[in-house]
Enzyme design. Sequence first.
Site, PDB file in Angstrom:
ATOM      1  N   SER A  39      37.224  46.061  40.030  1.00 44.47           N
ATOM      2  CA  SER A  39      36.181  46.423  40.993  1.00 44.47           C
ATOM      3  C   SER A  39      36.752  46.233  42.394  1.00 44.47           C
ATOM      4  CB  SER A  39      34.957  45.527  40.809  1.00 44.47           C
ATOM      5  OG  SER A  39      34.133  45.614  41.957  1.00 44.47           O
ATOM      6  N   MET A  73      24.263  51.328  40.623  1.00 44.92           N
ATOM      7  CA  MET A  73      23.129  50.408  40.826  1.00 44.92           C
ATOM      8  C   MET A  73      22.193  51.083  41.809  1.00 44.92           C
ATOM      9  SD  MET A  73      25.467  46.997  40.921  1.00 44.92           S
ATOM     10  CE  MET A  73      26.950  47.946  41.203  1.00 44.92           C
ATOM     11  N   MET A 108      25.841  51.177  45.233  1.00 51.13           N
ATOM     12  CA  MET A 108      24.559  50.490  45.474  1.00 51.13           C
ATOM     13  C   MET A 108      23.770  51.245  46.531  1.00 51.13           C
ATOM     14  SD  MET A 108      25.797  46.544  45.530  1.00 51.13           S
ATOM     15  CE  MET A 108      27.147  45.962  44.483  1.00 51.13           C
ATOM     16  N   MET A 128      25.669  42.793  32.480  1.00 52.68           N
ATOM     17  CA  MET A 128      25.819  42.064  33.743  1.00 52.68           C
ATOM     18  C   MET A 128      25.744  40.571  33.457  1.00 52.68           C
ATOM     19  SD  MET A 128      25.982  44.421  36.254  1.00 52.68           S
ATOM     20  CE  MET A 128      26.357  43.068  37.326  1.00 52.68           C
ATOM     21  N   ASP A 168      31.488  50.288  42.205  1.00 55.91           N
ATOM     22  CA  ASP A 168      30.124  49.772  42.314  1.00 55.91           C
ATOM     23  C   ASP A 168      29.351  50.522  43.384  1.00 55.91           C
ATOM     24  OD1 ASP A 168      29.981  47.578  40.392  1.00 55.91           O
ATOM     25  OD2 ASP A 168      31.584  46.680  41.590  1.00 55.91           O
ATOM     26  N   HIS A 201      29.684  52.604  38.321  1.00 58.49           N
ATOM     27  CA  HIS A 201      28.568  51.723  37.940  1.00 58.49           C
ATOM     28  C   HIS A 201      27.480  51.948  38.987  1.00 58.49           C
ATOM     29  CE1 HIS A 201      27.033  47.277  37.663  1.00 58.49           C
ATOM     30  NE2 HIS A 201      26.161  48.152  37.204  1.00 58.49           N
ATOM     31  N   ASP A 235      30.469  42.611  33.156  1.00 57.65           N
ATOM     32  CA  ASP A 235      30.584  42.773  34.606  1.00 57.65           C
ATOM     33  C   ASP A 235      29.961  41.593  35.335  1.00 57.65           C
ATOM     34  OD1 ASP A 235      30.957  43.725  37.136  1.00 57.65           O
ATOM     35  OD2 ASP A 235      29.463  45.340  37.008  1.00 57.65           O
ATOM     36  N   HIS A 242      36.744  50.252  38.601  1.00 62.10           N
ATOM     37  CA  HIS A 242      35.291  50.130  38.449  1.00 62.10           C
ATOM     38  C   HIS A 242      34.676  50.296  39.841  1.00 62.10           C
ATOM     39  CE1 HIS A 242      31.624  48.108  36.669  1.00 62.10           C
ATOM     40  NE2 HIS A 242      31.465  47.729  37.928  1.00 62.10           N
TER      41      HIS A 242
HETATM   42  C1  DX5 Z   1      28.053  43.308  41.047  1.00 67.15           C
HETATM   43  C2  DX5 Z   1      29.043  44.328  40.592  1.00 67.15           C
HETATM   44  C3  DX5 Z   1      30.273  43.765  39.946  1.00 67.15           C
HETATM   45  C4  DX5 Z   1      30.981  42.747  40.791  1.00 67.15           C
HETATM   46  C5  DX5 Z   1      32.248  42.246  40.144  1.00 67.15           C
HETATM   47  O1  DX5 Z   1      26.881  43.947  41.448  1.00 67.15           O
HETATM   48  O2  DX5 Z   1      28.451  45.201  39.658  1.00 67.15           O
HETATM   49  O3  DX5 Z   1      31.112  44.822  39.554  1.00 67.15           O
HETATM   50  O4  DX5 Z   1      31.265  43.224  42.035  1.00 67.15           O
HETATM   51  O5  DX5 Z   1      32.775  41.309  41.026  1.00 67.15           O
HETATM   52  P1  DX5 Z   1      33.099  39.833  40.585  1.00 67.15           P
HETATM   53  O6  DX5 Z   1      34.210  39.934  39.594  1.00 67.15           O
HETATM   54  O7  DX5 Z   1      33.489  39.184  41.852  1.00 67.15           O
HETATM   55  O8  DX5 Z   1      31.864  39.227  39.989  1.00 67.15           O
HETATM   56 ZN    ZN Z   2      29.815  46.620  38.674  1.00 64.54          ZN
END
Ligand code: DX5
Ligand code: ZN
Length: 331
Positions: free
Chosen positions: A11, A71, A40, A140, A38, A69, A179, A36
């Site tokens: 990520s 969100m 948001m 998660m 993320d 991913h 994750d 990966h």
């Molecule tokens: C959180 C994300 C994860 C996260 C992973 O909302 O979906 O992918 O950033 O980061 P670490 O490994 O720092 O938890």
């Molecule tokens: Zn994630």
Amino acid sequence: MGTGRARIAASILDADLSNLAYAVRRVGKAGTDRIHLDVMDGHFVPNLTFGPRTIKALRPRTEMPFDAHLMISEPSRFIEEFLDAGCDSVTIHVEIEEPIAPTLLAIRDAGRAAGLCVKPGTPLSALEPYEQLIDIVMIMTVEPGFGGQSFMKDVASDKLLAARHYLRHKAHGGEVHVDGGINRETAEFAGGLGVDILVVGSALFVKGRDMAREIRLIRALADEGYQYTLNGGEPPIPRDKMVRFTSLPKHLARPLMDEIEAGGIPVVMLRGVGQMNPDGVRDYDLLVPATVEGLVEERHAASRDAAQRQADAWREAFIAEHGVIPPVGLP
Ligand code: DX5
Ligand code: ZN
């Protein structure tokens, strides 16, 4: 690329966001298996990151597979853009309030892997209505929204192994992703619960640590967890290892290959070291993933044996009609 079972998805949330092209190249060079991403929206989670345009801009910067991913509350509005951006898999959240199935279908129609993710407080049973539509279950182990939080061990214990149940329609290729909070302290535990993909964010960007070593360490610890917790001390079968199921003349190998693939198991057909046939063409080898060797045997041994008998009959008939046509250079 790892040679064992566990795979790492890096990520880039905690990378230097002013230079994402550098970040994806850097994690790629350090030996991650996937990226990966993320996404948001400030609504589904209390944070904002980037969207499909950023992913599309990053696409030519690395050959590494992209796992998105999402969100976000309304993935259906943007799904075409994410697919067009070149994501190899897209995972959405089961907690969203809009219909989920159409988005999963759109992802699959585009030939990508479709995933559903559950927040720590969401029971796995929420996945039930979508079982047939998913290739990935993402668990998660932190509240989504931010990198760098600590791993929720209880959530992992409850869900990681159990998640496999929702992928049982897939003979091959279903993936459980974990994750949140994965690092050298938690990887062995997660591996011991059979996860396929470990998402690793902040642990890769700790100042003063060698990223490549961190990736190797996390992967090896996950495989060790698998070996000693789930696999009776046996090292895991390497994820990409292929084994020979049988060898047949081409015209008989092809239909058997199709039959196996129809059940969701990939087959590689190779002109290998099979026996020489009277028409001067060697048998083809059919290779299947070592991880599902037993299943292939169980499902297709009867067809294989029938094809072998047909091959013998065909060889005899060929010799009766044409004799043996020796290939050039062979006696
Ligand atoms: C959180 C994300 C994860 C996260 C992973 O909302 O979906 O992918 O950033 O980061 P670490 O490994 O720092 O938890
Ligand atoms: Zn994630």
